[in-house]
Design an enzyme around this catalytic site. Structure first.
Site, mmCIF file in Angstrom:
data_model
loop_
_atom_site.group_PDB
_atom_site.id
_atom_site.type_symbol
_atom_site.label_atom_id
_atom_site.label_comp_id
_atom_site.label_asym_id
_atom_site.label_seq_id
_atom_site.Cartn_x
_atom_site.Cartn_y
_atom_site.Cartn_z
ATOM 1 N N HIS A 40 1.261 1.554 -5.732
ATOM 2 C CA HIS A 40 -0.127 1.064 -5.769
ATOM 3 C C HIS A 40 -1.058 2.215 -6.163
ATOM 4 O O HIS A 40 -1.902 2.069 -7.060
ATOM 5 C CB HIS A 40 -0.517 0.501 -4.406
ATOM 6 C CG HIS A 40 -1.981 0.219 -4.233
ATOM 7 N ND1 HIS A 40 -2.676 -0.692 -5.007
ATOM 8 C CD2 HIS A 40 -2.894 0.755 -3.379
ATOM 9 C CE1 HIS A 40 -3.946 -0.711 -4.630
ATOM 10 N NE2 HIS A 40 -4.109 0.160 -3.643
ATOM 11 N N ASP A 85 -8.965 -0.542 -7.583
ATOM 12 C CA ASP A 85 -8.151 -0.995 -6.441
ATOM 13 C C ASP A 85 -7.616 -2.413 -6.679
ATOM 14 O O ASP A 85 -6.546 -2.769 -6.200
ATOM 15 C CB ASP A 85 -9.003 -0.959 -5.172
ATOM 16 C CG ASP A 85 -8.181 -0.677 -3.918
ATOM 17 O OD1 ASP A 85 -8.775 -0.563 -2.848
ATOM 18 O OD2 ASP A 85 -6.942 -0.578 -4.013
ATOM 19 N N HIS A 123 -6.576 7.325 -2.546
ATOM 20 C CA HIS A 123 -7.468 6.454 -1.765
ATOM 21 C C HIS A 123 -6.792 5.685 -0.629
ATOM 22 O O HIS A 123 -7.480 5.200 0.266
ATOM 23 C CB HIS A 123 -8.191 5.462 -2.692
ATOM 24 C CG HIS A 123 -7.374 4.256 -3.021
ATOM 25 N ND1 HIS A 123 -6.329 4.282 -3.930
ATOM 26 C CD2 HIS A 123 -7.415 3.003 -2.531
ATOM 27 C CE1 HIS A 123 -5.786 3.086 -3.992
ATOM 28 N NE2 HIS A 123 -6.420 2.282 -3.148
ATOM 29 N N ASP A 124 -5.456 5.568 -0.635
ATOM 30 C CA ASP A 124 -4.755 4.829 0.431
ATOM 31 C C ASP A 124 -3.675 5.679 1.117
ATOM 32 O O ASP A 124 -2.738 5.137 1.704
ATOM 33 C CB ASP A 124 -4.095 3.562 -0.142
ATOM 34 C CG ASP A 124 -5.051 2.363 -0.176
ATOM 35 O OD1 ASP A 124 -4.867 1.484 -1.045
ATOM 36 O OD2 ASP A 124 -5.980 2.308 0.656
ATOM 37 N N HIS A 155 0.824 -1.215 0.000
ATOM 38 C CA HIS A 155 0.000 0.000 0.000
ATOM 39 C C HIS A 155 0.854 1.259 0.000
ATOM 40 O O HIS A 155 0.832 2.067 0.904
ATOM 41 C CB HIS A 155 -0.954 -0.026 1.212
ATOM 42 C CG HIS A 155 -2.092 -0.967 1.021
ATOM 43 N ND1 HIS A 155 -2.170 -2.205 1.638
ATOM 44 C CD2 HIS A 155 -3.189 -0.881 0.220
ATOM 45 C CE1 HIS A 155 -3.277 -2.820 1.253
ATOM 46 N NE2 HIS A 155 -3.910 -2.042 0.396
HETATM 47 C C1 EP7 Z 1 -10.273 -3.334 -2.215
HETATM 48 O O1 EP7 Z 1 -9.696 -3.191 -0.932
HETATM 49 C C2 EP7 Z 1 -8.579 -3.939 -0.660
HETATM 50 C C3 EP7 Z 1 -7.985 -3.711 0.575
HETATM 51 C C4 EP7 Z 1 -6.841 -4.420 0.918
HETATM 52 C C5 EP7 Z 1 -6.300 -5.343 0.015
HETATM 53 CL CL1 EP7 Z 1 -4.844 -6.190 0.439
HETATM 54 C C6 EP7 Z 1 -6.912 -5.591 -1.211
HETATM 55 C C7 EP7 Z 1 -6.346 -6.545 -2.165
HETATM 56 N N1 EP7 Z 1 -5.822 -6.139 -3.319
HETATM 57 N N2 EP7 Z 1 -5.343 -7.198 -3.966
HETATM 58 C C8 EP7 Z 1 -5.589 -8.283 -3.191
HETATM 59 C C9 EP7 Z 1 -5.270 -9.638 -3.403
HETATM 60 C C10 EP7 Z 1 -4.558 -10.068 -4.642
HETATM 61 N N3 EP7 Z 1 -5.596 -10.549 -2.485
HETATM 62 C C11 EP7 Z 1 -6.262 -10.191 -1.361
HETATM 63 C C12 EP7 Z 1 -6.623 -11.179 -0.413
HETATM 64 C C13 EP7 Z 1 -7.340 -10.823 0.736
HETATM 65 C C14 EP7 Z 1 -7.687 -9.497 0.921
HETATM 66 C C15 EP7 Z 1 -8.463 -9.042 2.119
HETATM 67 O O2 EP7 Z 1 -8.542 -7.868 2.343
HETATM 68 N N4 EP7 Z 1 -9.102 -9.950 2.844
HETATM 69 C C16 EP7 Z 1 -9.929 -9.513 3.998
HETATM 70 C C17 EP7 Z 1 -9.136 -9.406 5.306
HETATM 71 C C18 EP7 Z 1 -7.884 -8.551 5.139
HETATM 72 C C19 EP7 Z 1 -10.046 -8.768 6.329
HETATM 73 C C20 EP7 Z 1 -7.306 -8.503 0.014
HETATM 74 C C21 EP7 Z 1 -6.607 -8.840 -1.119
HETATM 75 N N5 EP7 Z 1 -6.221 -7.889 -2.061
HETATM 76 C C22 EP7 Z 1 -8.053 -4.875 -1.552
HETATM 77 MG MG MG Z 2 -7.505 0.885 0.951
HETATM 78 ZN ZN ZN Z 3 -5.845 0.379 -2.446
#
Ligand code: EP7
Ligand code: MG
Ligand code: ZN
Length: 347
Positions: A85, A235, A123-124, A81
C-alpha cells in the site's frame, strides 16, 4: 547499531529494471501493485532520482537505501495497510508530480515535492490493520498516547517516520540546510496527519470552494489544502485503477475490516456492519464510499488539474462495475453466501 545494509543490499536496490523499459510506468493507468516486492525499494530510488531529489538535495545513496529498507521493515504483514500500500501511494505521488507538473508549474516547491513523496511512503508505518475508533475502544497504548489530540494512528505513523529518520545511518535529509530540514519535517507532519479521513471530511468543503474560486498558489492556506487533497488522493489511488485491481484491493480491505470485526466480537463488542463479515454488503458499502467520498475528492482534483479527469472517469467505471456485480452478489446471497465469499470467489 543500524540494520546491516551490505554493499550487496545497495547493489540490489540500485539494480532493478529501469523504468525506461516500462514506458507506461509514469502513466496514471500503471498499477504499482504489480511491481515485484523485492524490486520495490529500487523503484522508490528510481522515482526519487527521476524527480531530481537526489541531485537537488545532495542525498547520499547508501543512507537513502538504508532509510527505504527501514521504512519497508516498519510496515506490518496485515492484509491492506502494508508496504505494498505504501509503495502504491508513493507511486501515485510520483505520477501526480510528473503528470500535473506540480513543481514546474509552481504548485509545489522542490522541498514540498520531496516532503509529499516521503510522506506518502511513510504515511501508514506500523499500521496494525485496525481503525482509529478501534484504538479508543480497545484502550490501546496508541490511544493512551494520542487520543487527546485525535488522529491516533496518523500521529503514530508520524512518530515512526521521525524515529526512522533518527535511526543511525538513515537520515538522508541531513544534507539539507537547517531551514529546509525544519521546514521539511513540518510539511511531513501536516501531510501525514492529513491522511486521517476524518480530518479530510472537516476540510472537504473548504477545498471545494478554493478549487471553484480558483486556486491561488500565493496563499499558504491554499497550499496547505492542496497538499492535504493530494495526500488523500494518493491514499485512495487504488480506486483510480482498472476493475481487476479494484476488486483485488477490496478483498484486502475487507480482509482487514473483518479481522477487526472478529476481534471486536471476541471483546464482546458489536462491530459496525462494514466490519462484520456476516452482515456487510460489500457492493453497497463500496458504492457508498466511491460515490459519497472518493469521486468527490478526485472531482476537486480535476477542477484544479484538468489531467485528473481520467482519474474521475476510472472511478465512474468502477462504480458501474460495482453496480453490475451487485446482482451477482444478491443471487449468491439467496444461496446463503456472504458477500466476502462472493468477492473472493468471483472470477
Ligand atoms: C484515506 O484514509 C483511509 C483510511 C483507511 C482506509 Cl481503509 C481507507 C480506504 N482506502 N480505500 C478504501 C476503500 C476502497 N473503501 C473504504 C471504505 C470505508 C473506509 C473507512 O475508513 N470508513 C470509515 C470507518 C473506518 C471509520 C475506508 C475505505 N478505504 C482510507
Ligand atoms: Mg492511514
Ligand atoms: Zn494509507
Amino acid at each position: 547499531y543500524h540494520m546491516q545494509v551490505s554493499r550487496q543490499d545497495v547493489l540490489d536496490v540500485t539494480m532493478c529494471p529501469s523504468q525506461h523499459e516500462m514506458p507506461h510506468f509514469s502513466k496514471f493507468s500503471f498499477t504499482p501493485r504489480n511491481i515485484l516486492l523485492k524490486e520495490s525499494p529500487c523503484f522508490v530510488l528510481k522515482m526519487m532520482q527521476d524527480l531530481g531529489f537526489i541531485d537537488t538535495f545532495r542525498i547520499k545513496q547508501d543512507i537513502l537505501v538504508r532509510f527505504i529498507l527501514y521504512v519497508r521493515k516498519g510496515y506490518r504483514d496485515v492484509p491492506y495497510h502494508n508496504w505494498s500500500h505504501a509503495f502504491s501511494v508513493a507511486h501515485f505521488a510520483y505520477l501526480a508530480l510528473k503528470n500535473f507538473e506540480l513543481v514546474e508549474k509552481g504548485y509545489f516547491t522542490q522541498l514540498e515535492a520531496l516532503a509529499y513523496f516521503i510522506s506518502c511512503l511513510c504515511h501508514d508505518i506500523d499500521h496494525r490493520g485496525t481503525t482509529n475508533s478501534f484504538q479508543q475502544q480497545s484502550n490501546s497504548v496508541l490511544a493512551s498516547l494520542y487520543s487527546s489530540e485525535g488522529s491516533v494512528m496518523e500521529r503514530h505513523h508520524l512518530s515512526q517516520t521521525i524515529c526512522t529518520l533518527n535511526t543511525e545511518g538513515c537520515n538522508f535529509l541531513e544534507s539539507l540546510s537547517k531551514d529546509d530540514y525544519v521546514k521539511c519535517l513540518d510539511l511531513i507532519k501536516d501531510m501525514i496527519l492529513a491522511t486521517d479521513l476524518a480530518s479530510h471530511y472537516k476540510i472537504h468543503s473548504r477545498q471545494l470552494t478554493l478549487a471553484q474560486e480558483g486556486y491561488d498558489k500565493t496563499q499558504p492556506e491554499h497550499r496547505y489544502y492542496l497538499a492535504s487533497l493530494l495526500m488523500t488522493c494518493a491514499d485512495l489511488s487504488d480506486q483510480t485503477k482498472d476493475w481487476a485491481e479494484t476488486k483485488k484491493v477490496a478483498q484486502l480491505i475487507y480482509a482487514e475490516f473483518f479481522a477487526q470485526g472478529d476481534l471486536e466480537k471476541k471483546m464482546g463488542k458489536t462491530p459496525a456492519n462494514m466490519m462484520d463479515r456476516e452482515k456487510a454488503s460489500i457492493p453497497d458499502h463500496q458504492l457508498e464510499f466511491l460515490t459519497q467520498c472518493c469521486i468527490c475528492i478526485f472531482r476537486i482534483l480535476a477542477t484544479i488539474f484538468p489531467h485528473a479527469k481520467v482519474l474521475v472517469d476510472a472511478i465512474k467505471q468502477n462504480i458501474l462495475c460495482w453496480e453490475s456485480s451487485k446482482r451477482i452478489f444478491e443471487k449468491f446471497k439467496l444461496e446463503g453466501k456472504t458477500s466476502y465469499e462472493v468477492l473472493v470467489s468471483e472470477e
